[in-house]
Design a protein around this motif. Structure first.
Motif: not given
Length: 356
Positions: A120-121, A190, A192, A197, A203
């Motif tokens: 995600p990140s 995460n 985002r 996010g 999420r």
């Protein structure tokens, strides 16, 4: 009275008992991800259980993190898994293939094309990964773009279709144990600021999209998902909102008509009770480290419909027969859990015919 021996319908399947083989990585596939030559025997040996869930199986090149884990997205993978599913069916059980995208829990030394892990990140898990050159720090992953998230959802869809082509009775989405789906849940992994996010609905979105795509492709009755609320594997921290995230997620998944939720339960009894209340179909509960004396306790208490077991089934292929007879279980050889050949894989002893 309902117990572990009471038959049950799960999705489209009639299962002979309520014992489930939990998914366990064994790292014995060929380098291209095709299940190894002993895989069919390994799973068929454990067909006394009502349902077998396979080891984590990557849905794409990008989903691989460990060496020698199987895939289910090429013709060779399908052919390899077809031998496994045929052997399990002939032995009298059912098999769901677990789809596992590891996300950031990956190392370029282990992946096709030496690709960096995706997540995600761009946050590294502060952990190490086994490679053929030994343990190495896991590098910082590359953050998925929104277009790549959509393609990843389609990778899951494609892998689910290939699993059914291989004869699997269904697939289980790996939404647990610190891998990609759970990484979206955790605020420390995460970061985002887009629709994937921030709040709990965002999420949880990726998990819901994956489940919806697979249910559309192969049917909700052939789709399960594994969750591990509160698990910190891969350095995840789901934060204080985690119970609310799972309550929201279960409610959204319930709308999709999935066959089951498979919970790796780590002790939050109130949350487990809420999942039970919010979920209208089969609930599988796995309590890591549960002693043999506790087998069936969640079913008897109404907390679960089925129970899954890992190491006990790994080491004792005839686990149900030994439960019935009261015979001792085999000790597990942890040195042979990952990689290798028949030793610690297909050579664990079973009861003699007379003892069974």
């Amino acid at each position: 009275m309902t117990d572990i021996w009471t038959p049950i319908e799960v999705g489209h399947l009639a299962l002979k008992n309520r014992l489930v083989m939990a998914p366990m990585t064994r790292s014995r596939a060929a380098p291209d991800g095709t299940p190894g030559p002993l895989a069919a025997a390994y799973y068929a040996q454990r067909a006394g259980l009502g349902l077998l869930v396979s080891e984590g199986t990557q849905p794409s090149d990008a989903g691989q993190g460990y060496i020698f884990t199987p895939g289910i997205y090429t013709d060779r993978h399908v052919a390899g898994w077809r031998a496994v599913t045929s052997a399990v069916h002939e032995a009298g059980s059912r098999l769901f293939i677990q789809l596992m995208h590891v996300g950031r829990v990956s190392h370029p030394d282990n992946t096709p094309g030496h690709a960096l892990g995706v997540a995600p990140s761009a946050v590294a898990p502060n952990d190490q990964m086994f490679t053929l050159e030994g343990m190495k720090p896991i590098p910082e992953p590359r953050a998925l773009t929104t277009d790549e998230i959509a393609r990843t959802v389609e990778d899951f869809r494609h892998a689910a279709r290939r699993a059914i082509e291989a004869g699997a009775d269904g697939v289980e989405i790996h939404g647990a144990n610190g891998y990609l789906v759970q990484q979206f849940f955790a605020p420390n992994a995460n970061l985002r600021t887009d629709r994937y996010g921030g709040g709990i609905e965002n999420r949880a979105r990726f998990a819901v999209e994956v489940a919806r795509a697979i249910a559309e492709e192969i049917g909700g009755e052939r789709t399960g998902i594994r969750l591990s609320p509160g698990a910190t594997l891969g350095s995840l921290d789901e934060g204080p909102e985690a119970p609310d995230l799972y309550r929201h997620l279960v409610g959204e998944l319930d709308k999709l008509g999935l066959a089951y939720i498979h919970v790796m339960h780590l002790g939050n009894e109130a949350l487990l009770a809420d999942i039970r209340r919010l979920w209208s179909r089969a609930l599988i509960v796995n309590r890591p480290g549960r002693a043999v004396q506790g087998v069936g306790s969640d079913i008897a208490a109404g907390r679960a419909d089925l129970e899954s077991y890992g190491q006990l089934v790994l080491s004792t292929p005839d686990f149900p027969a030994r439960l019935k007879s009261g015979a001792a279980m085999n000790p597990a050889d942890k040195a042979t859990f990952y990689g290798g050949g028949a030793e610690g894989y297909t050579d664990y002893p079973v009861l003699s015919g007379e003892a069974a």
